[in-house]
Every structure is written in structure tokens, then in C-alpha cells.
Design an enzyme around this catalytic site. Structure first.
Site, PDB file in Angstrom:
ATOM      1  N   GLU A 138      85.039  52.364  39.563  1.00  0.00           N
ATOM      2  CA  GLU A 138      84.517  53.670  39.974  1.00  0.00           C
ATOM      3  C   GLU A 138      85.119  54.032  41.329  1.00  0.00           C
ATOM      4  O   GLU A 138      84.494  53.900  42.356  1.00  0.00           O
ATOM      5  CB  GLU A 138      82.985  53.648  40.086  1.00  0.00           C
ATOM      6  CG  GLU A 138      82.418  55.041  40.335  1.00  0.00           C
ATOM      7  CD  GLU A 138      81.727  55.210  41.671  1.00  0.00           C
ATOM      8  OE1 GLU A 138      81.835  54.316  42.522  1.00  0.00           O
ATOM      9  OE2 GLU A 138      81.080  56.256  41.860  1.00  0.00           O
ATOM     10  N   ASP A 160      80.865  49.760  41.202  1.00  0.00           N
ATOM     11  CA  ASP A 160      80.567  50.865  42.110  1.00  0.00           C
ATOM     12  C   ASP A 160      81.469  50.787  43.347  1.00  0.00           C
ATOM     13  O   ASP A 160      81.576  49.739  43.987  1.00  0.00           O
ATOM     14  CB  ASP A 160      79.089  50.727  42.520  1.00  0.00           C
ATOM     15  CG  ASP A 160      78.565  51.958  43.236  1.00  0.00           C
ATOM     16  OD1 ASP A 160      78.440  52.994  42.572  1.00  0.00           O
ATOM     17  OD2 ASP A 160      78.306  51.864  44.450  1.00  0.00           O
TER      18      ASP A 160
END
Lengths: 659, 659
Positions: free
Chosen positions: B406, B377
Site C-alpha cells: 500500500e 500498510d
């Protein structure tokens, strides 16, 4: 909090210009702009500051220039190249927490939030900066630190120009990222970029039927100077060997009176540091150099590092040559051909120190006689390491010396020689004749990375190259090729009288060798000022001097034309507001006409501008408007336009003139 | 004669692939080809030999592959990437005097010259080679050396294949130039290049009105496997903080029953190494991993390195967070917005060793539970150095671990993260919608240097991204975007049920956030196999598995179409003779038709070939010939063709079939 190494979070990459990862230097002339770009970014959303820095190689002191963001994490900056010699440039960048803080504060205030806690953060930064400053600045920063936490006055102070300036000056640079390479830059004198070369054989400089001398060359200087040349290049002026001497038209059976090839260097009267007795003496050369200097002309000598079998080196240093198993010295060869009049050096000799040192001594000897320009014969047949060493040694002491690389060889080898230190390079220009070839090749030279290390010198002919264009194209071909050379190239040259007088006879059909080539015999040329196309040569050189746009190659842009026989291109010196547009009919036999679609922005023009194109060759003036304009060129009169482009300006008194 | 250093006359440069001067590794999967090119040349006219070499990083032993000349001083060679892990490759080159000698000799013989002296030169080389050889080879070479000086037999022997082979094997390599860099290569397992990801929230895996569990996810595995996915990605499965918990639709006023965002990691029940009690236990996760493995599916966990205020780290390691001057911990923020439920780590903490080490421990903890794939993330908000270190540490022990980055951030940052070690990366695919955008972006990804370090993973949607295309385009937009993702990208993924079931309601006009987003609440999805476009998802994944052409991105080529609404591209696996041509109607509202101009060579077809295009989606078959062919796509039926391209072959019995 942590050491500086961990805090170096800024990434610097994609730096340009940079040649082969910084292994080689970019080239500029003194005062020329060095525009540098890089990708600079960090993780997260922090603000950056990014600085381009440069210094002479001999100084540890960097000069800094703030870079500006171009968007998409690309940054740019520039500086003017300093004095001739070697320099370094690099990039440093660091995180700018105060800038980010000021932005954050502004965002909070705009959203009506209480700035209280943010102001305390800012106070700490200003107070830290005060600790790095001294004198009045420190006092000012201390006072700002006191005031900035005030909810009423603080925000205004945070945005003030004075505080912003001081905070930039006393920025915390402990986490600065330094680009890992200090990139090299070689600065040359202006003639390295902008020069017009004239090649002539001094032995043909005299009266017909007499071996010319260096003193005869002095008598030709006024004509050469009036034609506008600034480098006078002489093929080797050294004693010529007798052994296996070549006769006229490169025959193997010379008569006693034949003069031989100047590239078969060395005889009983001396070698690379001697002057051929029939040309004169070292003093004559000094006189020629001095007279040329008075006319604004550099004399260029030829460095042809090879020997005739009669060269003193052959006797004194047989170890500098390669030997066959049978003990004989290895000739130059291109099997099955053998060149019996030439011994190449063995640069890998065990006495490398002796050979290389002697060749450096030779170069320095000529430099001591006032020579500052050398044309280097066949550098690609000697080790790359030799040239890098030799040119480096020479330019450390004499950074204004210019070396022209005569390598008509494979593109990557030509480029590599330029990277190793050659100041200028011959190109493939002679064999780039069609529009497609010209556009592709000169776009490569002027618009790719090549332009940062390779300075083209364009020759429409040389004593080795009489192109088929010149053999069959007549006067129009000579003028067209001359115009291309002199305007595509900020540096160009001609092999003099043979070119101006339109010598076009090859030794045989299909050959690029001149008939009765001066390489093997004396030629009697017509030195009358009005002979041949000397007036056009003179005019082109004059145009080159008057128009700064033509004094560099980086601005070269081609414009579309709807004829494959018509090539159009421009050069522009935006700073001095000078724009030149050249249109050449490549067909020496027929009138060609068509439309030129100008990229107006490249000419410094807006879409709706009216402008005048003033043909500096013919004197004609045409009023144009918009991008699409008609041209028609008759090779029987002039196959080219060299236009000064002048934008129309309407004065207050409603009176038009052209800039 | 001289030392080897002086004799290293060969220049090696312009090597590709090479990322940022060798600072970063190129990426391949085991067995994939590594094609390397370089500029290799020397001064003069010597012949070269050039070798590509490679080795596992742990071994000192190079494997060598002879490179071949492509002309213009460019050389090429290749090898198949070895086992997963880190490798090195490089280039060595040296001068080949025997090869040059053999050529020279042949030229002399052809010209009728006496080879005598040349034969002696060759004899010395063969004799020297004998000294470097041993055993039978040495004896053979000694015998050749004896015979080769013979004017009658020598020339034939010089040209013999046996001697040529032996002379290459026992070549004198003392003057070998070694390319200065040993370039890194990371070899991953096949799933790094070819993968189909399925994202789902485990808490929505159960029956309506009940908090789903990891055990419920096990019951969904058969459907996911039948649809053809091979990576099941779960958003964070850890305990969720109570402090400042977000309510449905990201409101700040949750009720007691609201479940909060899984990215607000950490509560009294544990942090990054714990499973949310309502999802189950570590053992439940192990069971899920095992069940998934049986179905050929990797379970991917989310690495979201941030904490809710309730995370145990906040109590135990306050020094891992940034503090404001007032002593409070700094929230995540994007001024003027503050994210009160999230504390970012201070990666620059004085206890860097402690924090970084703990995060590595967390990753290794999940690896110990069988996890081999991580979706990371927001990696761009953590230091670059952290990721390079973390991924390096993990992959040293476990080279088969896959990290998906990401980072929907600036292009250079996305690329830099890939260079630092991320195996796959999200892309801008979601926002590349027009034909021009798609062609430009995927040409950059597949046809520039980017392809050597950046492996794209294409997501038409994520829990954060419901594009306007999907909001307003209906079923046709879902199918078109799915087809693009699954065929432009060898790796792609969907945020599962929301995509298959056509969820298109945004939280408000102009937002890309889902209404009733699963980020903040449980959703009851229809898990029936036939719901939504599950049949098309299944068919596309099946096509991807059947067609090796779709299992890589490097062969991607776009083909011209005469409609801005129709994009056409192909991929080809030449080795396995598989070609897929995809044609997509980008307009979800209207039938679009036009001509596709195929670059036949990119399809493995000749100009005159007849071929069949077999639509693997609809089953339709069309007989085409030549480059220009008509297509028509009605979005109400299917907005895309995914064609297998089969060349027509005429058999001996005059019976046509398609390859």
C-alpha cells in the site's frame, strides 16, 4: 546508534551515462562537460543530499560536486572532464536530518506552534556537528549550539545562511550510500572528437609515371593543410608481398611492374615495422610526421594485422598462423572465395603472449616515430579481448593516441568495438542516403546512449567504397554527401583526390569498387589547387573551424521539412552562442523546394524572434521569422545551405544587429 | 590449444528481462512463459550456439533451451516458469565450428571446388566429438569420422541430420561464454497475478447498532463469493488503543462509545498478534479463514507496523521507539500535523534484531492461523532493507504468501518496493482519470520493463480514497471506474459496500475522505444482494473468470478512438484464442460516440476478417469488419462495452460461425 551499514538507507540507481553497467568507459575530450543523472531516494520523507564525485584513475582523491534535484527523485550534476587519460566518477548520497529539521521547524512556526522541543533536537545536531569540525568553524558551531535552543533567537539562527552552510560542510555522513560502481571515463584530446581526415596513397603522390614517396607526400602537405584537414591517413606503407600479388582491378595475373595491394603486408625487405623501400625510409616518415605537425596535421598509419605469404613472420613464427590438416597455412577466405595473398594471424595461437606482444611492439614502434593516430583495418576479425588489451596498454602510457575502427560490420559489433576502446569509428554513413535513413541513423548516434561511447567518423567514400550515389549523382551528389559528412559529423574524412576530383567510375555496374582502384595500382591525380571541388572542401573545413557548433555531435537535432528530398538539421554550442542550421537537397538531379519547420528552441530562438540565416557556403543572407520558412535548392549551383543562425537584437539606439 | 578463458570470445549482453542488472527478481506465476532475449555475438564470422538455461535456486542442475537467432545479433528463447519459489536463469553461448564448417563446405561444393582439404578439417572435429561421447553415440561418431573424409560420400554425410544432431549434442563447449549474471526469478501462485479483492470492516459486518464480529463476516461470505471475489481483505483486526483515540470523522473528541481507528493498534488486551475482543478470538479468525477457503477465498490481513500509545510494546520495548530530547516518545507527524494516537517504530533502533525479529514472528503467527495474503500498510515509511529481509524470510518457507504494497507514493519508490519483493502493488489508478492519463500510465505498466517486477492492483476506491470522479459522477462513474479497474488490471479491488452501494459523500468539499468514514465508526450497510451495482460487479468478475485474456496484463494494447472521452483497449490470450476488447465512455454525464480504429493484429484478426463483438455486459452482439467501427455509449444505461471478439469462420459446408 546502529552501524553505518544499516543506516545506508538511500537507494542510488538509474545512473546515466553508464555503459553496460559500468563495464565500459564513457568518452569525453578534455574540458568537455560530463552531465550525470541518477534516481536517488529513500524510504519515508527524509531529505537527501546527493553528490557527484570524480577523480583521475591514478588518484584516490575524489572531487565532489553537489547534485540538484530535478523532481520525481531524479538528481543531476556535472563536471568538466579533466586531463587526457582514465578517470572515474560515482555518486554518494546521504540523509540530511538538519535540512529536514529546519523545514519542520519552519512549518511549526508558520502554524504558530511552540518550537521548544524541536529546538532541542536541532541543538543536539549542531552540537554533534561542532564535534566533527575544528578551529574557528568548531567554535562557531559550539556558539550556535548554545544559542539555538533559545525560543526567541533560535528560529532565526536555524534559518541563517551561515549555519546552513556550516551544517552542510560538517554533515554527518556515516550513513552515506555509495553507488556500487565507480564508473570509468576516458578523456581524449580534442582531435578525438573534432577531426577532418584526408586519405591518400603515398605511392600516387609523385609525378605521373613515377612511384611516389613519403617525400612526395611532404610536397602535398601545403595543399592538404590549406584545404583544412588535420589528419592525413596513409594506407599501409610497409613492404608488399610478391606471392599471389593482385594486379590492376584486382586481377590475379599481375605483370612484373604491378605494385600490389598495400594490405598484403610483408616481403623480404621487412614487415609491419618497415617502410616500403620505394616509399622511402623510417627517416622519411619521421620527416613527414614533423612537416605535418608543423602544418597542424597528424599523420595516421594503418594497422592491418595480417600478412602476405612473404612476410618474415611466416618464416620466423609459423605458429602464429592457422594450419590446415595438410600442413599448409590457412588463407583469409569468405567461402567460396579465397584470398591467396593474405594470411590472417591465429590470435588463439599457443604463443599468444608472443604474437600479441609483438603486435603491441609494432604499435609502440610507430608511436616512437611520432605517430599518434592509427586507423585499424578490419578490427572485427580479431578477438575483442585483443583490442581491449592493446588499446589499454598503449593508452596507459600515451593517452593521446587515437584509434579509428574500420569496422563496416553489424551494428552491435561496431558499437562493441567502440566500447572496447576505439576512439573513433567508421559508420554506415556511406549507405544512409534517404532522408528517413539519415534522420533515423544520426538520431541514434547523437541522441541515444550510443553517443557516450561511439564517436562517429563519416566517410562519403573510401578506397573500398564508391557508393552508387557518387557513381550516378555527379558533382551535386559529391557536394551534398560532403556537406552531410562534414556537418553531421564532428569527425569526417574523404579518400582524397578521388573525391575532390569527382572520380565516379566503378569497376563494373552494381559494384562499389573503383575502376582502376589505387588499391592495386598507382594513379596520376591532378594536384592543382583549383581542380574539382577543392574550393568547397576548403570552405566547409573553414566553416567547421569557425563554428564550435560543428565541433561536437551531441547537439544534433533534425527539423521537419515538407519534402522527402530536403533534410534539415542544426547543431548548437549554447555556451559560445553558436548555432548552425544545415539544409541539404538529397536529389542531385532536380531543384527541390519546400518549407522547413524549425524547432526554434533548439536554435536558441524564441517564438517571436526575427533572425538572419547566413549561408556560409554561398554567402547569401536571408531574414527569417518564426518557425516556418521556405527553402529552394538547385543542385546545379549548390545543393546545400550551411547557415549561421543569428538572432536579431534591437539596440538601445533602435538600431538592429544580429548576434 | 589455449585455455578456455582465452577462447571465451562470445559476448553476451543486452539481456532482457533483467531488473537493475540482476539485483532484483523478475516475477511470474507457475507455468507462465519467461521470454528472454539477448545480444550475442563474437568477432569475425564464426557461427554461434546460444542456450537459455534455468534452475530452481535450490538445485545446481540447469535445464537448457536452445535460443534462436532473430537477426541483427539478437537471440531469443523461452521456458515455462516452474514451481513457486525462487529460480535462476542465464545464458551460455559458444562458437559452433562444425556448423560453420558445414556451411563452408556447402559453399565450396556449390562453387564446384574440391572439398578435399575441408573434409579433413571436418574429420578431425567429428573424431574429437567421438572422444566426448560414449556408448552407441561414440561408435556412430567414430564411424562417421572414418567415412567423412571420403570425397564421394563425405559431403552427404556432413549434411546429414543424424550427424548434425550428434555434433550438436557432443559439441566442444570448452570455450563457452557464460553470461556473468544468474538472473533471479520469483514464481508465485496464480492469485498473485489474477485476483479480485474485497475490502470490508468486520465491525460493520453485523446488524445495525451492533459491533460486528468475525463470525458476522462468515455470514457475508456467500454474498462475497457469489459476487466473484477471491481475496477478502480486512483492515487491522487487533485491539485498538484508547490514548488520543479519534472520534467520528477524525475528530479529536471521541465519546466513550466511539470505536477508534483500527490502525491505532494495541491496547491492554494485546497488540499485533491479538484479535480485538469485540471482533472475537483467534479461533473465530481460524473459522473465518476455513469458511473463506471453502468458498475459494483468501482472507488478507493488514500489516500496519505502528503502535497506539497503549500497545504492550510501548511498555515492554520503549527502545523500539524514537525519543525526543525531553524523553517523550516521538509521534507520527507530518509537520505541522501530529498524529498523537500513533507511535511509529524506530527501525534503526539499537535492538534492531529484537524489533525486526518480533515483526517477523507476528507475520509467521498469522501464517500459522492460515493467512496467506497480507496487505501492507504504508511500507514506504519503513526501511527498504526491512521489507527485503522480511519478505525474503517469509517466502523462503512459504513461497505462496502474497504481499500487497500500500504505497501511494512517488513512482520510483513504488517500483522499488515491488522490486524488493512485494507481490502486488497499489497504483495511481484512482487518480488516472482522463484518456491521456490512462493510456500513458497503463502503457508504462504493461509495456515497459516495469511489467516484469510490478504487478498492479487497481482500486477505484479505498477507505482513504473517495475520488472526485466518484463524488460527482454518480452511478455511471462507479460502473466506468469499476470496469476500468476490473479489465485494465488482472488484479483489482474495491472497498466493498461503500463502492457497491454508491457511497459518494465526502467529509467536505475538496477532500477525498468519506463522510462518516468507517475508519472511525461503524457503518450499517445494506447487505441485500440486489442493492446498488452488485449485479454489475458480479457480471464483471464472472467475465474475468471466463476470459483468460483478462487474467494477465502483458497483452494490454490501446486502440485509437476519435473521441477524448472514449478509451478502447484489448487484452488477448493468444494460446487459448481469447480476445477481449473494452470500450469505456469516461464522461459520466453525456452520451459519447465515435469511431474506434482497431489495431487488428493485436486482436488476432486479419485485415479482411469479419468478426463479431459480443458485449458481455449488455449481451448485445455487433457484426464488425475492418479496423474502423462506430461505438456509442450512454452513461444512463451502461458506460462501457466489454466485448468478446470472435472471428468469423466459414466452414466447409459454407456455414458461418464465430470462433
Amino acid at each position: 546508534m546502529t552501524g553505518p551499514a544499516e543506516r545506508r538507507r538511500v537507494v542510488i540507481g538509474g545512473v546515466g551515462p553508464e555503459i553496460d553497467g559500468g563495464r565500459f568507459a564513457i568518452k569525453r575530450i578534455a574540458g568537455e562537460g560530463v552531465h550525470v543523472e541518477a534516481d536517488v531516494f529513500t524510504d519515508g520523507h527524509d531529505r537527501l543530499r546527493c553528490v557527484l564525485r570524480h577523480r583521475p584513475e591514478s588518484s584516490p582523491e575524489w572531487t565532489e560536486v553537489e547534485m540538484r534535484s530535478l523532481g520525481n527523485d531524479r538528481w543531476a550534476g556535472g563536471f568538466a572532464a579533466g586531463a587526457t587519460g582514465r578517470h572515474r566518477y560515482g555518486i554518494v548520497a546521504w540523509i540530511d536530518p538538519f535540512g529536514a529539521w529546519a523545514e519542520r521547524l519552519a512549518a511549526r512556526l508558520a502554524a504558530g506552534q511552540d518550537p521548544g522541543s524541536e529546538l532541542l533536537v536541532g541543538q543536539r545536531m549542531v552540537s554533534d556537528a561542532a564535534g566533527r569540525a575544528s578551529g574557528a568553524d568548531a567554535a562557531t558551531l559550539r556558539e550556535c549550539a548554545r544559542k539555538i535552543a533559545d525560543p526567541v533567537g533560535g528560529p532565526g539562527l536555524a534559518a541563517s545562511e551561515d549555519l546552513t552552510r556550516l551544517m552542510r560542510e560538517y554533515d554527518d555522513r556515516t550513513g552515506t550510500s555509495i553507488y556500487e560502481k565507480e564508473l570509468p571515463l576516458v578523456v581524449d584530446r580534442e582531435r578525438a572528437r573534432f577531426s577532418a581526415w584526408y586519405e591518400m596513397f603515398p605511392r600516387s603522390a609523385g609525378q605521373p609515371e613515377r612511384h611516389g614517396t613519403l617525400a612526395d607526400v611532404v610536397t602535398r602537405l601545403p595543399l592538404i593543410a590549406r584545404m583544412g584537414f588535420d589528419v592525413l591517413y596513409l594506407p599501409p606503407i610497409h613492404p608488399i608481398g610478391d606471392a599471389h600479388r593482385r594486379g590492376p582491378n584486382n586481377t590475379g595475373t599481375p605483370s612484373a611492374s604491378d605494385v600490389g595491394s598495400p594490405w598484403a603486408i610483408g616481403a623480404s625487405t621487412g614487415g609491419h615495422d618497415a617502410v616500403h623501400p620505394r616509399l622511402g625510409t623510417i627517416d622519411d616518415l619521421r620527416d613527414l610526421v614533423a612537416a605535418a605537425a608543423r602544418a597542424g596535421i597528424d599523420v595516421a598509419l594503418d594497422l592491418a594485422f595480417q600478412c602476405s605469404p612473404d612476410h618474415p613472420y611466416v618464416r620466423e613464427h609459423p605458429e602464429w598462423f592457422r594450419h590446415r590438416p595438410d600442413g599448409t597455412i590457412q588463407n583469409a577466405e569468405n567461402p567460396p572465395k579465397r584470398y591467396l595473398d593474405i594470411y590472417p594471424f591465429d590470435f588463439d595461437t599457443e604463443d599468444r603472449r608472443g604474437l600479441w606482444g609483438e603486435l603491441l611492439r609494432v604499435v609502440r614502434f610507430w608511436i616512437a616515430q611520432g605517430i599518434r593516430v592509427f586507423r585499424v583495418d578490419n578490427p572485427h576479425t580479431k578477438p575483442f579481448a585483443f583490442w581491449e588489451w592493446l588499446i589499454g596498454e598503449v593508452k596507459t602510457r600515451e593517452p593521446d593516441v587515437i584509434f579509428l575502427s574500420e569496422a563496416f560490420t553489424r551494428p552491435k559489433v561496431m558499437y562493441h568495438l567502440a566500447k572496447l576502446g576505439f576512439t573513433q569509428s567508421y559508420t554506415y554513413f556511406a549507405w544512409r542516403n534517404t532522408k528517413a535513413e539519415i534522420v533515423a541513423y544520426f538520431t541514434e548516434l547523437a541522441q541515444t546512449d550510443v553517443r557516450d561511447h561511439f564517436r562517429a567518423n563519416l566517410w562519403p567514400n573510401t578506397p573500398d567504397i564508391l557508393t552508387e550515389q557518387l557513381q550516378y549523382g555527379g558533382r551535386a551528389a559529391f557536394i551534398a554527401r560532403l556537406t552531410l559528412a562534414a556537418t553531421l559529423g564532428a569527425s569526417y574524412g574523404i579518400y582524397g583526390p578521388a573525391f575532390e576530383l569527382g572520380e565516379s567510375r566503378a569497376v563494373r555496374h552494381g559494384s562499389e569498387e573503383y575502376l582502376d582502384s589505387e588499391k592495386y595500382q598507382i594513379r596520376a591525380w591532378d594536384w592543382d589547387e583549383r581542380a574539382g571541388i577543392r574550393d568547397i572542401v576548403t570552405r566547409l573545413n573553414h566553416i567547421r573551424r569557425e563554428h564550435p557548433a560543428l565541433q561536437g555531435d551531441r547537439s544534433l537535432r533534425f527539423h521537419h521539412t515538407d519534402s522527402d528530398m530536403i533534410v534539415a538539421y542544426s547543431k548548437r554550442d549554447a555556451e559560445r552562442g553558436d548555432t548552425v542550421l544545415v539544409v541539404v537537397n538529397l536529389d542531385p538531379h532536380h531543384t527541390q523546394a519546400g518549407f522547413v519547420d524549425l524547432a526554434l528552441a533548439d536554435l536558441g530562438l524564441g517564438t517571436g524572434d526575427s533572425f538572419q540565416v547566413h549561408d556560409l557556403l554561398s554567402g547569401g543572407r536571408y531574414l527569417w521569422r518564426g518557425s516556418r520558412n521556405y527553402v529552394e535548392l538547385d543542385p546545379r549551383t549548390l545543393p546545400a545551405h550551411v547557415f549561421a543562425v543569428r538572432r536579431k537584437v534591437r539596440t538601445e539606439r533602435d538600431f538592429d544587429y544580429y548576434e
